[in-house]
Design a protein around this motif. Structure first.
Motif, PDB file in Angstrom:
ATOM      1  N   SER A  37      -8.542 -17.395  60.925  1.00 50.15           N
ATOM      2  CA  SER A  37      -7.702 -16.469  61.693  1.00 50.15           C
ATOM      3  C   SER A  37      -7.091 -15.457  60.745  1.00 50.15           C
ATOM      4  O   SER A  37      -6.827 -15.760  59.574  1.00 50.15           O
ATOM      5  CB  SER A  37      -6.580 -17.207  62.416  1.00 50.15           C
ATOM      6  OG  SER A  37      -7.126 -18.092  63.377  1.00 50.15           O
ATOM      7  N   GLN A  39      -4.013 -12.550  60.931  1.00 47.79           N
ATOM      8  CA  GLN A  39      -2.931 -11.951  61.708  1.00 47.79           C
ATOM      9  C   GLN A  39      -2.434 -10.711  60.965  1.00 47.79           C
ATOM     10  O   GLN A  39      -2.137 -10.781  59.784  1.00 47.79           O
ATOM     11  CB  GLN A  39      -1.799 -12.994  61.803  1.00 47.79           C
ATOM     12  CG  GLN A  39      -0.714 -12.684  62.793  1.00 47.79           C
ATOM     13  CD  GLN A  39      -1.067 -13.139  64.210  1.00 47.79           C
ATOM     14  OE1 GLN A  39      -1.843 -14.064  64.399  1.00 47.79           O
ATOM     15  NE2 GLN A  39      -0.506 -12.447  65.195  1.00 47.79           N
ATOM     16  N   LEU A  43      -0.739  -8.469  65.653  1.00 52.16           N
ATOM     17  CA  LEU A  43      -2.137  -8.401  66.083  1.00 52.16           C
ATOM     18  C   LEU A  43      -2.968  -9.518  65.458  1.00 52.16           C
ATOM     19  O   LEU A  43      -2.970  -9.692  64.251  1.00 52.16           O
ATOM     20  CB  LEU A  43      -2.731  -7.047  65.666  1.00 52.16           C
ATOM     21  CG  LEU A  43      -4.208  -6.872  65.992  1.00 52.16           C
ATOM     22  CD1 LEU A  43      -4.394  -6.427  67.430  1.00 52.16           C
ATOM     23  CD2 LEU A  43      -4.853  -5.884  65.045  1.00 52.16           C
ATOM     24  N   ARG A  44      -3.653 -10.263  66.309  1.00 49.32           N
ATOM     25  CA  ARG A  44      -4.528 -11.321  65.814  1.00 49.32           C
ATOM     26  C   ARG A  44      -5.946 -10.753  65.740  1.00 49.32           C
ATOM     27  O   ARG A  44      -6.672 -10.723  66.738  1.00 49.32           O
ATOM     28  CB  ARG A  44      -4.456 -12.521  66.772  1.00 49.32           C
ATOM     29  CG  ARG A  44      -4.874 -13.821  66.134  1.00 49.32           C
ATOM     30  CD  ARG A  44      -4.284 -14.983  66.938  1.00 49.32           C
ATOM     31  NE  ARG A  44      -4.660 -16.279  66.417  1.00 49.32           N
ATOM     32  CZ  ARG A  44      -4.043 -16.898  65.407  1.00 49.32           C
ATOM     33  NH1 ARG A  44      -3.027 -16.315  64.805  1.00 49.32           N
ATOM     34  NH2 ARG A  44      -4.443 -18.077  64.993  1.00 49.32           N
ATOM     35  N   ASP A  47      -9.415 -14.839  65.449  1.00 49.56           N
ATOM     36  CA  ASP A  47      -8.780 -16.004  66.057  1.00 49.56           C
ATOM     37  C   ASP A  47      -9.726 -17.205  65.980  1.00 49.56           C
ATOM     38  O   ASP A  47     -10.655 -17.319  66.774  1.00 49.56           O
ATOM     39  CB  ASP A  47      -8.417 -15.674  67.513  1.00 49.56           C
ATOM     40  CG  ASP A  47      -7.508 -16.712  68.141  1.00 49.56           C
ATOM     41  OD1 ASP A  47      -7.093 -17.658  67.428  1.00 49.56           O
ATOM     42  OD2 ASP A  47      -7.211 -16.579  69.343  1.00 49.56           O
ATOM     43  N   LYS A  48      -9.508 -18.026  64.982  1.00 53.14           N
ATOM     44  CA  LYS A  48     -10.287 -19.270  64.797  1.00 53.14           C
ATOM     45  C   LYS A  48     -11.802 -19.034  64.869  1.00 53.14           C
ATOM     46  O   LYS A  48     -12.513 -19.638  65.672  1.00 53.14           O
ATOM     47  CB  LYS A  48      -9.860 -20.333  65.817  1.00 53.14           C
ATOM     48  CG  LYS A  48      -8.409 -20.775  65.633  1.00 53.14           C
ATOM     49  CD  LYS A  48      -8.149 -22.055  66.397  1.00 53.14           C
ATOM     50  CE  LYS A  48      -6.692 -22.485  66.357  1.00 53.14           C
ATOM     51  NZ  LYS A  48      -6.215 -22.798  64.991  1.00 53.14           N
ATOM     52  N   GLY A  68     -12.967  -7.116  65.093  1.00 50.43           N
ATOM     53  CA  GLY A  68     -12.647  -7.938  63.920  1.00 50.43           C
ATOM     54  C   GLY A  68     -13.783  -8.100  62.919  1.00 50.43           C
ATOM     55  O   GLY A  68     -13.662  -8.863  61.958  1.00 50.43           O
ATOM     56  N   THR A  71     -12.862  -6.960  59.432  1.00 50.66           N
ATOM     57  CA  THR A  71     -11.820  -7.870  58.944  1.00 50.66           C
ATOM     58  C   THR A  71     -12.454  -9.144  58.392  1.00 50.66           C
ATOM     59  O   THR A  71     -12.065  -9.624  57.319  1.00 50.66           O
ATOM     60  CB  THR A  71     -10.821  -8.200  60.077  1.00 50.66           C
ATOM     61  OG1 THR A  71     -10.228  -6.977  60.517  1.00 50.66           O
ATOM     62  CG2 THR A  71      -9.732  -9.157  59.601  1.00 50.66           C
ATOM     63  N   THR A  83      -5.029 -15.836  57.403  1.00 52.90           N
ATOM     64  CA  THR A  83      -3.801 -16.513  57.805  1.00 52.90           C
ATOM     65  C   THR A  83      -4.036 -18.008  57.926  1.00 52.90           C
ATOM     66  O   THR A  83      -3.172 -18.809  57.597  1.00 52.90           O
ATOM     67  CB  THR A  83      -3.325 -15.959  59.176  1.00 52.90           C
ATOM     68  OG1 THR A  83      -3.405 -14.534  59.129  1.00 52.90           O
ATOM     69  CG2 THR A  83      -1.919 -16.400  59.502  1.00 52.90           C
ATOM     70  N   GLU A  84      -5.206 -18.368  58.430  1.00 47.92           N
ATOM     71  CA  GLU A  84      -5.565 -19.789  58.459  1.00 47.92           C
ATOM     72  C   GLU A  84      -7.076 -19.945  58.397  1.00 47.92           C
ATOM     73  O   GLU A  84      -7.817 -18.987  58.607  1.00 47.92           O
ATOM     74  CB  GLU A  84      -5.008 -20.492  59.717  1.00 47.92           C
ATOM     75  CG  GLU A  84      -5.500 -19.895  61.022  1.00 47.92           C
ATOM     76  CD  GLU A  84      -4.998 -20.659  62.242  1.00 47.92           C
ATOM     77  OE1 GLU A  84      -4.861 -21.893  62.190  1.00 47.92           O
ATOM     78  OE2 GLU A  84      -4.755 -20.014  63.270  1.00 47.92           O
ATOM     79  N   GLY A 255     -11.350 -10.388  68.407  1.00 45.82           N
ATOM     80  CA  GLY A 255     -11.069 -11.388  67.371  1.00 45.82           C
ATOM     81  C   GLY A 255     -11.585 -12.780  67.649  1.00 45.82           C
ATOM     82  O   GLY A 255     -11.457 -13.673  66.821  1.00 45.82           O
ATOM     83  N   LYS A 256     -12.156 -12.974  68.838  1.00 52.53           N
ATOM     84  CA  LYS A 256     -12.666 -14.309  69.187  1.00 52.53           C
ATOM     85  C   LYS A 256     -14.184 -14.290  69.277  1.00 52.53           C
ATOM     86  O   LYS A 256     -14.766 -13.316  69.759  1.00 52.53           O
ATOM     87  CB  LYS A 256     -12.118 -14.742  70.557  1.00 52.53           C
ATOM     88  CG  LYS A 256     -10.676 -15.158  70.559  1.00 52.53           C
ATOM     89  CD  LYS A 256     -10.367 -15.748  71.939  1.00 52.53           C
ATOM     90  CE  LYS A 256      -9.150 -16.627  71.969  1.00 52.53           C
ATOM     91  NZ  LYS A 256      -7.868 -16.010  71.966  1.00 52.53           N
TER      92      LYS A 256
END
Ligand code: ADP
Ligand code: MG
Length: 285
Positions: A37, A39, A43-44, A47-48, A68, A71, A83-84, A255-256
């Motif tokens: 993820s 962030q 804004l995400r 996302d995973k 994304g 990114t 972020t994760e 992002g997903k």
């Protein structure tokens, strides 16, 4: 130049190391992105997200603008700290190596907007790819003066190989910034290949190219795949283009990951069609 915008994503241990790594075979994927993820304030952007690239595979990452893609490439080249989540390259945690060490692992990239040394010759741009920034040094490399003769020979062999693969021989003495855009993108790809990487991250390689330039790139890509055992993660906005070049696709939207599969599975996927065609302003550049 800020270190986090480092253009030199290449091996620090020299070419022999790269050859040796090529013989390694095991079931660990070359690249494993695990639940990443990212962030940016509220804004995400990712996302995973999880995906894998196997040895020698060409994997596509597609999605509308702002989904994304860049990114993720920036996370993989460690321009951004996620972020994760975790990224493994050849079984090692990417976060456990220093930012410039990513290069030594064998990851090279190109940028969505061409980043070449515009006033330098094509040859010197390729040399900058082939010479390790940390080993011979940026300035030395820029002057074409690698400290050791052995390294100089290796560099010359590397850039000649790349020039021949990409058909860049006629342009080697030309100033990079004077070339048509499509050729500049080829030179940038050449610089990434001159690192002799294991994995190349391509961020929109055909964006801004005219149809003729696209054909030249497709032909060059074909030669690269036949000549070298390199894996590619190919980010594209242009779905038709990736359909022809990739073996497996991941689709991002906001992002997903919304889908993954072979090109034919993806082109028949209702959610993907909706993301591309039903997204209104998202659907175009
Ligand atoms: P794509 O490459 O798929 O078009 P990006 O990865 O460039 O998309 O962007 C994804 C989202 O993250 C966008 O909304 C973009 O504005 C945002 N974004 C990207 N980089 C940054 C950043 N450094 N700071 C803030 N937001 C960013
Ligand atoms: Mg992008």
């Amino acid at each position: 130049m800020k270190s986090d915008e480092n253009l030199f994503v290449g091996p620090t241990e020299g070419r022999d190391h790269g050859q040796e790594m090529r013989t390694v075979t095991n079931s660990t994927p070359l690249l494993a992105v695990q639940q990443i993820s990212m962030q940016f304030g509220g804004l995400r952007a990712l996302d995973k997200v999880s995906l894998q690239v196997a040895e020698g595979q060409v994997v596509g990452l597609i999605g509308p603008n702002g989904s994304g893609k860049s990114t993720l490439i920036n996370v993989l080249s460690r321009i951004y700290e996620p972020t994760e989540g975790r990224v493994e390259f050849r079984g090692s945690d990417l976060a456990s190596v220093p930012v410039h060490g990513v290069a030594a692992l064998g990851i090279a990239r190109t940028f969505q907007n061409v980043r070449l040394f515009a006033t330098m010759s094509v040859r010197d741009n390729l040399i900058l790819g082939a010479v390790s920034a940390t080993k011979a040094g940026f300035v030395t490399a820029g002057l074409g003066l690698p400290s050791a003769r052995k390294e100089e020979r290796a560099v010359n062999a590397a850039i000649e190989g790349v020039a021949s693969l990409l058909g860049l021989e006629p342009y080697m003495s030309r100033v990079a910034g004077d070339l048509p855009y499509g050729l500049q993108k080829l030179v940038e790809l050449g610089r990434a290949l001159a690192f002799e990487p294991r994995l190349v991250l391509l961020d929109e390689p055909v964006a801004g190219m005219n149809p003729g330039e696209k054909q030249v790139l497709i032909a060059a890509f074909d030669r690269i795949r036949k000549a070298r055992n390199i894996s590619f993660l190919l980010v594209e906005h242009d779905m038709n283009f990736v359909m022809n070049l990739t073996e497996y696709l991941y689709v991002l939207d906001f992002g997903k990951l919304i889908a993954q599969g072979t090109p034919s599975e993806i082109s028949a996927n209702a959610r993907v069609i909706e993301a591309y065609l039903g997204g209104g302003s998202n659907a175009e550049n």
